[in-house]
Design an enzyme around this catalytic site. Structure first.
Site, PDB file in Angstrom:
ATOM      1  N   ASP A  17       0.750  -1.162   0.033  1.00  0.00           N
ATOM      2  CA  ASP A  17      -0.073   0.120  -0.060  1.00  0.00           C
ATOM      3  C   ASP A  17       0.752   1.231  -0.045  1.00  0.00           C
ATOM      4  OD1 ASP A  17      -2.255   1.515   0.002  1.00  0.00           O
ATOM      5  OD2 ASP A  17      -2.660   1.270   2.142  1.00  0.00           O
ATOM      6  N   GLU A  92      -6.497   5.198  -8.896  1.00  0.00           N
ATOM      7  CA  GLU A  92      -7.872   5.749  -8.581  1.00  0.00           C
ATOM      8  C   GLU A  92      -8.372   6.452  -9.226  1.00  0.00           C
ATOM      9  OE1 GLU A  92      -9.551   6.601  -4.293  1.00  0.00           O
ATOM     10  OE2 GLU A  92      -7.957   5.635  -4.312  1.00  0.00           O
ATOM     11  N   LYS A 128      -9.483   1.805  -9.343  1.00  0.00           N
ATOM     12  CA  LYS A 128     -10.048   2.214  -7.964  1.00  0.00           C
ATOM     13  C   LYS A 128     -11.097   3.213  -7.966  1.00  0.00           C
ATOM     14  CE  LYS A 128      -7.369   2.150  -4.289  1.00  0.00           C
ATOM     15  NZ  LYS A 128      -6.649   2.367  -3.271  1.00  0.00           N
ATOM     16  N   THR A 152     -12.967   0.728  -3.346  1.00  0.00           N
ATOM     17  CA  THR A 152     -12.187   1.378  -2.288  1.00  0.00           C
ATOM     18  C   THR A 152     -12.999   2.120  -1.497  1.00  0.00           C
ATOM     19  OG1 THR A 152     -10.149   2.239  -1.467  1.00  0.00           O
ATOM     20  CG2 THR A 152     -11.368   3.304  -3.152  1.00  0.00           C
ATOM     21  N   PHE A 174     -11.771  -1.575   4.601  1.00  0.00           N
ATOM     22  CA  PHE A 174     -11.076  -0.970   5.406  1.00  0.00           C
ATOM     23  C   PHE A 174     -10.956  -1.585   6.694  1.00  0.00           C
ATOM     24  CE2 PHE A 174      -9.664   3.145   3.173  1.00  0.00           C
ATOM     25  CZ  PHE A 174      -9.528   2.723   1.978  1.00  0.00           C
TER      26      PHE A 174
END
Length: 313
Positions: A17, A92, A128, A152, A174
């Site tokens: 990440d 993203e 994303k 996400t 998450f």
């Protein structure tokens, strides 16, 4: 003794990440995930100075030079990461498009086209999208076009169900941000087994495996190694370089916590009214989704400011 990181690799695909090229080279993950905050941080590293300068010059003549340069920077970083990892790089879509399905689709196509110009095929990239209803509907179109999506800012079962319904390639539920919310609202601290973020991912994982859902579950947003260890066996886990390093230095035993069982039936699809109601009823998910979108947009604006200043220099 084998490190916990290596033990984890035997049961889970380990994803970095980060956009830190040096860390990726050192830790050798299978995939990489990025977001606007990580892109902003990565582009301030000395080794990216030439990349920034080149992007600014290349985008000066565009109709919207700032947007063109930011995309050039984002895709350029993804391209560099793709040279290091054997698997996928997640890139993203702009956070401010999170509630615009058509604009999200257009941006995703533009990102894939930009990667293609650099010789990177779409099967190396995950797009994303924030897991809003609009983001889910964008993923539905993109998946049918063969553009795989990573959903996400996912904090709830309603979001996980919607993503699965449209055949999203991967979801990123998450952990740490959920725990942060509950710790602040209750004043409690949690063990890995009682951690509400860990429990959320476990519920989603069990739901997917019980119903034979092929969408990949990739736990994300970790605050400590205990949360990671409590999800050992999850399809994928995306982990910061700091926590990956800690796992690589720990030679203790790492038992498997999650295992897929036999599928028992098909899951019922979630409707838009049900999605919106369930999300509304979940204060944590509602607040963290909105906060996440705002923070990613803030960092995108910071990156835009850097580009604007370079253009004026």
């Amino acid at each position: 003794m084998t490190s916990k990181l290596d033990q984890l690799r035997d049961m889970t695909v380990v994803v970095a990440d980060t956009g830190d090229l040096q860390a990726v080279r050192r830790l050798k993950p299978q995939d990489c995930t990025t977001n606007p905050s990580l892109v902003l941080k990565a582009l301030q590293a000395p080794e990216m100075a030439d990349h920034l300068a080149h992007a600014v010059e290349a985008g000066r003549g565009a109709a919207d030079p700032v947007s063109a340069i930011v995309q050039h920077l984002t895709v350029g970083l993804g391209a560099e990461l793709s040279k290091i990892v054997p698997g996928r790089v997640s890139t993203e879509v702009d956070a401010h498009l999170s509630f615009d399905t058509e604009a999200s689709i257009a941006k995703a196509r533009a990102l894939i086209a930009a990667y293609d110009k650099l010789g990177i095929s779409k099967d190396r990239i995950l797009i994303k999208l924030a897991t809003t209803w609009e983001g889910v509907k964008a993923a539905e179109v993109l998946q049918k076009e063969g553009i795989d999506c990573n959903m996400t800012l996912l904090f709830s079962m309603a979001q996980a169900r919607a993503a699965a319904d449209v055949g999203a390639f991967l979801i990123s539920p998450f952990v740490g941000r959920i725990t942060d919310w509950y710790s602040k609202s209750t004043g409690q601290s949690y063990t890995p087994e009682t951690d509400p973020g860990v429990q959320s991912v476990r519920r989603i994982y069990d739901h997917y495996k019980t119903h034979g859902i092929e969408t990949v579950v990739m736990g994300a947003s970790f605050r400590n190694t205990g949360q990671i260890e409590a999800l050992a066996g999850c399809d994928r886990l995306t982990i910061s370089p700091d926590l990956m390093t800690k796992l690589s230095e720990d030679n203790g035993d790492l038992p498997r916590k999650l295992s897929p069982g036999a599928a028992k039936g098909t899951a019922e699809a979630i409707s838009e009214p049900e999605f919106r109601w369930d999300l509304n009823e979940d204060a944590m998910a509602t607040e963290k989704l909105a906060e996440g979108i705002r923070k990613f947009h803030e960092d995108a604006l910071k990156l835009g400011k850097i580009v604007t200043e370079r253009l004026a220099a």
